[in-house]
Every structure is written in structure tokens, then in C-alpha cells.
Design a protein around this motif. Structure first.
Motif, PDB file in Angstrom:
ATOM      1  N   ASN A   1      26.247  54.029 -13.249  1.00 43.31           N
ATOM      2  CA  ASN A   1      25.397  52.858 -13.457  1.00 43.31           C
ATOM      3  C   ASN A   1      26.214  51.741 -14.098  1.00 43.31           C
ATOM      4  O   ASN A   1      26.888  51.951 -15.112  1.00 43.31           O
ATOM      5  CB  ASN A   1      24.214  53.245 -14.354  1.00 43.31           C
ATOM      6  CG  ASN A   1      23.179  52.135 -14.443  1.00 43.31           C
ATOM      7  OD1 ASN A   1      23.484  51.007 -14.803  1.00 43.31           O
ATOM      8  ND2 ASN A   1      21.943  52.472 -14.113  1.00 43.31           N
TER       9      ASN A   1
ATOM     10  N   GLN B   1      22.290  51.474   0.077  1.00 44.64           N
ATOM     11  CA  GLN B   1      23.472  51.598  -0.784  1.00 44.64           C
ATOM     12  C   GLN B   1      24.755  51.477   0.034  1.00 44.64           C
ATOM     13  O   GLN B   1      24.857  51.989   1.149  1.00 44.64           O
ATOM     14  CB  GLN B   1      23.449  52.938  -1.523  1.00 44.64           C
ATOM     15  CG  GLN B   1      24.505  53.066  -2.613  1.00 44.64           C
ATOM     16  CD  GLN B   1      24.351  54.362  -3.410  1.00 44.64           C
ATOM     17  OE1 GLN B   1      23.519  55.197  -3.091  1.00 44.64           O
ATOM     18  NE2 GLN B   1      25.166  54.519  -4.443  1.00 44.64           N
TER      19      GLN B   1
ATOM     20  N   PHE C   1      21.371  48.447  -5.861  1.00 42.05           N
ATOM     21  CA  PHE C   1      20.669  48.395  -4.580  1.00 42.05           C
ATOM     22  C   PHE C   1      19.193  48.754  -4.742  1.00 42.05           C
ATOM     23  O   PHE C   1      18.828  49.589  -5.577  1.00 42.05           O
ATOM     24  CB  PHE C   1      21.334  49.348  -3.577  1.00 42.05           C
ATOM     25  CG  PHE C   1      22.785  49.036  -3.348  1.00 42.05           C
ATOM     26  CD1 PHE C   1      23.165  48.125  -2.385  1.00 42.05           C
ATOM     27  CD2 PHE C   1      23.764  49.640  -4.131  1.00 42.05           C
ATOM     28  CE1 PHE C   1      24.508  47.819  -2.190  1.00 42.05           C
ATOM     29  CE2 PHE C   1      25.114  49.344  -3.942  1.00 42.05           C
ATOM     30  CZ  PHE C   1      25.479  48.425  -2.966  1.00 42.05           C
ATOM     31  N   LYS C   2      18.351  48.131  -3.935  1.00 42.30           N
ATOM     32  CA  LYS C   2      16.908  48.364  -4.025  1.00 42.30           C
ATOM     33  C   LYS C   2      16.526  49.741  -3.496  1.00 42.30           C
ATOM     34  O   LYS C   2      15.584  50.363  -3.983  1.00 42.30           O
ATOM     35  CB  LYS C   2      16.161  47.277  -3.245  1.00 42.30           C
ATOM     36  CG  LYS C   2      16.293  45.880  -3.852  1.00 42.30           C
ATOM     37  CD  LYS C   2      15.553  44.852  -3.022  1.00 42.30           C
ATOM     38  CE  LYS C   2      15.683  43.461  -3.625  1.00 42.30           C
ATOM     39  NZ  LYS C   2      14.998  42.426  -2.808  1.00 42.30           N
ATOM     40  N   THR C   3      17.229  50.210  -2.462  1.00 43.38           N
ATOM     41  CA  THR C   3      16.924  51.515  -1.870  1.00 43.38           C
ATOM     42  C   THR C   3      18.198  52.325  -1.690  1.00 43.38           C
ATOM     43  O   THR C   3      19.297  51.762  -1.590  1.00 43.38           O
ATOM     44  CB  THR C   3      16.254  51.364  -0.483  1.00 43.38           C
ATOM     45  OG1 THR C   3      17.196  50.756   0.427  1.00 43.38           O
ATOM     46  CG2 THR C   3      15.009  50.491  -0.578  1.00 43.38           C
ATOM     47  N   LYS C   4      18.049  53.641  -1.626  1.00 42.03           N
ATOM     48  CA  LYS C   4      19.205  54.514  -1.390  1.00 42.03           C
ATOM     49  C   LYS C   4      19.777  54.274   0.001  1.00 42.03           C
ATOM     50  O   LYS C   4      20.984  54.347   0.212  1.00 42.03           O
ATOM     51  CB  LYS C   4      18.796  55.982  -1.548  1.00 42.03           C
ATOM     52  CG  LYS C   4      19.976  56.936  -1.529  1.00 42.03           C
ATOM     53  CD  LYS C   4      19.579  58.315  -1.996  1.00 42.03           C
ATOM     54  CE  LYS C   4      20.778  59.275  -2.002  1.00 42.03           C
ATOM     55  NZ  LYS C   4      21.835  58.849  -2.931  1.00 42.03           N
TER      56      LYS C   4
ATOM     57  N   ASN D   1      22.283  51.496  -8.973  1.00 42.61           N
ATOM     58  CA  ASN D   1      21.392  50.510  -9.586  1.00 42.61           C
ATOM     59  C   ASN D   1      21.579  49.095  -9.033  1.00 42.61           C
ATOM     60  O   ASN D   1      20.784  48.206  -9.311  1.00 42.61           O
ATOM     61  CB  ASN D   1      21.578  50.492 -11.114  1.00 42.61           C
ATOM     62  CG  ASN D   1      22.934  49.946 -11.538  1.00 42.61           C
ATOM     63  OD1 ASN D   1      23.980  50.513 -11.196  1.00 42.61           O
ATOM     64  ND2 ASN D   1      22.937  48.851 -12.286  1.00 42.61           N
TER      65      ASN D   1
END
Length: 336
Positions: free
Chosen positions: A313, A287, A281-284, A279
Motif C-alpha cells: 500500500n 490493477q 486502483f478502484k477495482t482488482k 490501493n
């Protein structure tokens, strides 16, 4: 509702910074550097070529007189400076590799340093890509608060403007930290330290001739800077000491990972790779993880079962606290 200590100090920093920013017609970040330098100098306003002008100086002096750093803890000073620095960094749209390490991540690095390195054993810390010094200061404050010991810090960066903020911030927090303005891939004037921490820049290192001196260099073309920095940093860690690196989540899965894995097997022990909360990070793909390496030698040993996993989370406080305790238990069972 009364303001917190952090909010109070941030407001003082912000107000004086804006006055300097407007009068000198400079950036917020440069004005912030000026204002914290003035605070560090006992509230005396530095005037060069008539700037700031007399009217602005008259406004600044009573504002500085109201700043009493003795009423703040080092961590409160760090957090207030972080908020002001973030405001300045947003204005100039600094490149991703020079962004500050968020507190949520910095606290996890500090916790792992405490657990793996042994808080009482940590007297010296190196950050080879220190930037504004936020990550290094977070770890130093955590260890010093736990132990009461003075921790000697060392920070390296090739960006003089960020390094200036780090230096004055360190002075305000009363840290014992030495900073070096240089390319961290070049030889460092640092004796081996107990632990190292780094939020590594991701990308290619442009100087192939220098990279060729490293075992982690690419077979052809430019080498990954973060691979070289891991090797370089661990060279300056004591035998049995630890390095905690913020790296791409897939660092060991890329085509270029072969040389890095070969170096790891030969010189250090891979003790952990923990993915940070998704949670954050905007994208996997974006990460990151914390890579935990231990330098060979002394009583160091490779654990049979590497600490792998993903933090829950960060908003789930109960699950998060449980996971932190699991890490402590794993360390007791495997490395003590």
C-alpha cells in the motif's frame, strides 16, 4: 501558511489560462496550451484575429511578467503543469487511454529505470505513447537529478493536442526532447535508445494489415495494441537495454498472451513483473503492473528467478521503503 513553489506556479498558470479560456470561449486545455506557449515565448501574448482582446492582453501581460521560471526546478515546473493539465483533462472527460500517468506510478517507473538501467548509463529514453509527456518528464527529471547528465528524450503520439502540451512542457523544463506526431506502430525515426518507458493504451489495434508485420499479432481478428507496442518499442531499444511498460496485471494470463510470450522468449528477457499498489486502483480487474523487459544481446542474460511481487500500500511509507530496497538488493544479487 506560505504556498509551495508548485502551488505558486500552478496559480499563475491557472489564472492566465482562465482569462484566455473566457475571452476565446475555448476549452481550459486549449487555453492552457496557449498560455504555456506565451510563457515559453518570454511572456508575449499571441493575438490572432483580435483575440485575446486588448483588455485581456492588458490583464495577461503583468501576470506573465511575474512568472520567473528560473526560480523553479524542472520537477516543480512539471508538477505545476501536471496539475493544470489534469484540470483541463477532467473538463473534457478524456478517454481512459489518454489519461495522465499519476505521479505515484511515474516515480516507481523512474526508480526501476534507475535500478535496472543504471542511472549513469541512461542517456536516451523513448516513450512511444507519450501523451502530455508527464511520464517521460518524470523519468528524465529523476535521472538528470541523480546524475547531472543531460538525457535525450524521444516521444511519439498520434494526438496532436496532447503532443503540443508535451512539447511546450518539455521546453519550459529545458529538456532535450524530440517529439513525433504519428502512429507509434508505424516505423519510427528514432535510433536505438538506452531505455524505453510507456503507459500502454489497452485495447485493439484497428489496422490488421499493419499488425500482420508483427510477431505478436493475433491469429485472427484485431490484435492487442499493447502487445504490438511492446514489440515495436523494444525494436528501438539497444541490445541489453530495458523497457518498462505499464500493462494490465493479467497480461500474461489472457487467451491472447500466447503470441506475446512466444515473442518474449525469442527476443527479450522477462526480468520482472511487479503489480502496482492495489490501493491506487478502484477495482482488482483494473490493477496494473510494471513489466520489465531486457533486450537480448550485449551482456544481457535471463535471470534464474524473475522479480515478481506486488508493491505494498502506497500509504504505508515504511513498508514501501523496505520493498524498494528489496528490489535494489534483488538486482544486485541477480543482474550485477
Amino acid at each position: 501558511m506560505p504556498k509551495s513553489a508548485v502551488e505558486t506556479l500552478f496559480d499563475q498558470l491557472d489564472q492566465t489560462t482562465q482569462l484566455i479560456e473566457k475571452n476565446l470561449e475555448t476549452t481550459y486545455l486549449d487555453a492552457l496550451t496557449e498560455t504555456i506557449a506565451n510563457i515559453a515565448d518570454g511572456g508575449r501574448v499571441k493575438v490572432e484575429d483580435g483575440l485575446p482582446d486588448a483588455a485581456t492582453v492588458a490583464q495577461l501581460e503583468p501576470l506573465y511578467a511575474a512568472v520567473n521560471l528560473n526560480q523553479f526546478e524542472a520537477e516543480e515546473i512539471r508538477q505545476a503543469l501536471q496539475l493544470a493539465t489534469l484540470k483541463g483533462l477532467r473538463q473534457v472527460k478524456v478517454e481512459p487511454n489518454k489519461q495522465m500517468t499519476p505521479d505515484a506510478i511515474g516515480y516507481l517507473v523512474a526508480y526501476l529505470a534507475e535500478v535496472f538501467g543504471g542511472a549513469d548509463q541512461i542517456k536516451t529514453i523513448l516513450d512511444p505513447v507519450v501523451g502530455t509527456g508527464n511520464l517521460l518528464a518524470t523519468v528524465i527529471n529523476h535521472i538528470q537529478k541523480l546524475t547531472g547528465n543531460t538525457v535525450q528524450g524521444f516521444g511519439v503520439d498520434n494526438d496532436d493536442s496532447l503532443l503540443e502540451i508535451a512539447g511546450i512542457s518539455s521546453e519550459l523544463q529545458k529538456h532535450s526532447t524530440t517529439f513525433f506526431h504519428q502512429d507509434a506502430i508505424e516505423p519510427l525515426l528514432v535510433k536505438p535508445v538506452d531505455i524505453a518507458v510507456a503507459d500502454l493504451p489497452i485495447g485493439f489495434y484497428p489496422l490488421d494489415e499493419r499488425a500482420a508485420d508483427f510477431e505478436t499479432h493475433a491469429a485472427s481478428g484485431h490484435s492487442y495494441a499493447h502487445h504490438l507496442l511492446i514489440e515495436q518499442t523494444m525494436h528501438y531499444v539497444k541490445e541489453g537495454g530495458y523497457g518498462f511498460f505499464l500493462v494490465p496485471n493479467v497480461i500474461l494470463e489472457t487467451d491472447e498472451a500466447k503470441q506475446l510470450i512466444k515473442w518474449v522468449t525469442k527476443h527479450v528477457y522477462l526480468q520482472g513483473l511487479l503489480s502496482l499498489p492495489a490501493n491506487l486502483f478502484k477495482t482488482k480487474e483494473g490493477q496494473k503492473a510494471i513489466l520489465v523487459l531486457q533486450k537480448q544481446g550485449a551482456r544481457a542474460k535471463q535471470v534464474d528467478q524473475i522479480l515478481l511481487g506486488e508493491f505494498p500500500n502506497s500509504n504505508d511509507q515504511k513498508a514501501f521503503a523496505t520493498y524498494l530496497q528489496k528490489i535494489r538488493t534483488w538486482h544486485k544479487d541477480n543482474l550485477q
